[in-house]
Design a protein around this motif. Sequence first.
Motif, PDB file in Angstrom:
ATOM      1  N   GLY A  40       0.875  -1.309  -0.047  1.00 54.51           N
ATOM      2  CA  GLY A  40      -0.082   0.092   0.002  1.00 54.51           C
ATOM      3  C   GLY A  40       0.897   1.218   0.091  1.00 54.51           C
ATOM      4  O   GLY A  40       0.230   2.425  -0.365  1.00 54.51           O
ATOM      5  N   ASP A  41       2.048   1.172   0.588  1.00 57.46           N
ATOM      6  CA  ASP A  41       2.871   2.297   0.389  1.00 57.46           C
ATOM      7  C   ASP A  41       4.147   2.288  -0.459  1.00 57.46           C
ATOM      8  O   ASP A  41       3.994   1.300  -1.475  1.00 57.46           O
ATOM      9  N   GLY A 132       4.604  -6.852  -1.183  1.00 52.27           N
ATOM     10  CA  GLY A 132       4.661  -5.689  -2.126  1.00 52.27           C
ATOM     11  C   GLY A 132       4.778  -6.330  -3.338  1.00 52.27           C
ATOM     12  O   GLY A 132       5.022  -7.557  -3.641  1.00 52.27           O
ATOM     13  N   GLY A 133       5.027  -5.388  -4.260  1.00 52.77           N
ATOM     14  CA  GLY A 133       5.090  -5.819  -5.636  1.00 52.77           C
ATOM     15  C   GLY A 133       5.085  -4.877  -6.797  1.00 52.77           C
ATOM     16  O   GLY A 133       4.888  -3.716  -6.279  1.00 52.77           O
ATOM     17  N   ASP A 134       4.747  -5.233  -8.027  1.00 55.42           N
ATOM     18  CA  ASP A 134       4.510  -4.367  -9.142  1.00 55.42           C
ATOM     19  C   ASP A 134       3.632  -4.857 -10.087  1.00 55.42           C
ATOM     20  O   ASP A 134       3.717  -6.295 -10.122  1.00 55.42           O
ATOM     21  N   THR A 135       2.723  -4.150 -10.774  1.00 59.34           N
ATOM     22  CA  THR A 135       1.960  -4.913 -11.745  1.00 59.34           C
ATOM     23  C   THR A 135       1.922  -3.874 -13.040  1.00 59.34           C
ATOM     24  O   THR A 135       1.799  -2.789 -12.827  1.00 59.34           O
TER      25      THR A 135
HETATM   26  P1  ADP Z   1       4.726   2.467  -6.940  1.00 56.72           P
HETATM   27  O1  ADP Z   1       4.043   3.271  -8.312  1.00 56.72           O
HETATM   28  O2  ADP Z   1       5.103   3.288  -5.849  1.00 56.72           O
HETATM   29  O3  ADP Z   1       5.692   1.604  -7.446  1.00 56.72           O
HETATM   30  P2  ADP Z   1       2.471   0.722  -7.340  1.00 56.72           P
HETATM   31  O4  ADP Z   1       1.259   1.362  -7.841  1.00 56.72           O
HETATM   32  O5  ADP Z   1       3.226   0.023  -8.061  1.00 56.72           O
HETATM   33  O6  ADP Z   1       3.342   1.643  -6.507  1.00 56.72           O
HETATM   34  O7  ADP Z   1       1.823  -0.419  -5.968  1.00 56.72           O
HETATM   35  C1  ADP Z   1       1.211   0.083  -4.961  1.00 56.72           C
HETATM   36  C2  ADP Z   1       1.418  -0.840  -3.964  1.00 56.72           C
HETATM   37  O8  ADP Z   1       0.832  -2.042  -4.270  1.00 56.72           O
HETATM   38  C3  ADP Z   1       2.929  -0.850  -3.276  1.00 56.72           C
HETATM   39  O9  ADP Z   1       2.742  -1.108  -2.061  1.00 56.72           O
HETATM   40  C4  ADP Z   1       3.126  -2.338  -4.170  1.00 56.72           C
HETATM   41  O10 ADP Z   1       4.133  -2.843  -3.610  1.00 56.72           O
HETATM   42  C5  ADP Z   1       1.974  -3.016  -4.104  1.00 56.72           C
HETATM   43  N1  ADP Z   1       1.911  -4.044  -5.305  1.00 56.72           N
HETATM   44  C6  ADP Z   1       1.793  -3.649  -6.488  1.00 56.72           C
HETATM   45  N2  ADP Z   1       1.517  -4.779  -7.329  1.00 56.72           N
HETATM   46  C7  ADP Z   1       1.652  -5.818  -6.534  1.00 56.72           C
HETATM   47  C8  ADP Z   1       1.518  -7.080  -6.747  1.00 56.72           C
HETATM   48  N3  ADP Z   1       1.350  -7.624  -7.882  1.00 56.72           N
HETATM   49  N4  ADP Z   1       1.493  -7.825  -5.607  1.00 56.72           N
HETATM   50  C9  ADP Z   1       1.677  -7.491  -4.586  1.00 56.72           C
HETATM   51  N5  ADP Z   1       1.648  -6.221  -4.158  1.00 56.72           N
HETATM   52  C10 ADP Z   1       1.582  -5.277  -5.271  1.00 56.72           C
END
Ligand code: ADP
Length: 332
Positions: A40-41, A132-135
């Motif tokens: 979330g952060d 956490g992660g990235d999508t």
């Molecule tokens: P940022 O733009 O700061 O990289 P994101 O929009 O990518 O943030 O992600 C928002 C939040 O969701 C972050 O805390 C990130 O770690 C989490 N997140 C994003 N994609 C995933 C995923 N596939 N699985 C778990 N957490 C995710």
Amino acid sequence: MRWVPSRKPAAAELVAEFQLIRDHFLRIGGERSDVALGIGDDCALLRVPEGCELAVSIDTLVEGIHFLPGCDPEGLGHKALAVNLSDLAAMGAEPAWVTLALTLPGVDEAWLGAFSKGFAALARQHRVRLVGGDTTSGPLSITAQVHGFVPAGSAVRRSGARVGDLICVTGSLGDAGLALRQILAGESVDETLRARLDKPMPRIQAGQLLRGTASAMIDISDGLVADLEHILDASGVGADVELTKLPLSGPVAAAVARGDDWDLPLTAGDDYELCFVLPRSRFDQLTPLMCRCDCPLTAIGSIRRGTGLRCLRPDGSHRPIARGGYEHFSNQ
Ligand code: ADP
Ligand code: MG
């Protein structure tokens, strides 16, 4: 190559991305007191227990390379985490946290639901919290990074093998390779074998129990030959493996017997068993360990002076080794 500025996503797309994360990836793996801040952060905030080292490993699964297009998403979710946990197991580490980078060709709710279900079930089983992660959008690719704890100085490395040590493996070898071979040949696939390919069980418990007993360890992802050779290279030793001692399931034993086909247990990948070595003086420790492990442990050979791996037939002759494990850039 010409650099093109990346397209800025519209606000509606951003909302959809957060919604996707909220719907499918929040609260995976249960609460942990060492997670000060999870998803979330901008970052997760995590606490490593005092006296421990952090073991970190990352693996990517690419469609068409690591899994077949159109394969079952629940199994894929399981496998994306399992292959990473297997690396923690190979160091004797206790899993704690995971991050997940997903590249998706589009948003398919049913696919995401099944994928996260498979991922979550294994995460729960090993108490691994998704923090956490990235999508992103693009060709289907899944990267998970796991983090685990190991008491400082006690991780089992690849470099600890010594001349005279015994070589052992967990479980059985070649099952995933046989399942894949049957699938590619369009044959009916034995369900137990299919589960070994689609839902490998990382040897987490065995890995931790072997800490203090094993002097070197690796997980078998690319086939016994390729992975044992990593131990040999790192330790500066050679090894002899006795073919008749390799632990084989019924179907693999039958396939081997049909064509003297030892490639399955020797070089087929994806088993995610552990290969470890230990001094002969510690051999007695294996029997009580076996009772506590979730799998059999089998001695298959020994470490010798020199370099390279020899595979011995019962008559003592050497069986040539056809090829190592999968090499991503071997044709370039
Ligand atoms: P940022 O733009 O700061 O990289 P994101 O929009 O990518 O943030 O992600 C928002 C939040 O969701 C972050 O805390 C990130 O770690 C989490 N997140 C994003 N994609 C995933 C995923 N596939 N699985 C778990 N957490 C995710
Ligand atoms: Mg991001």
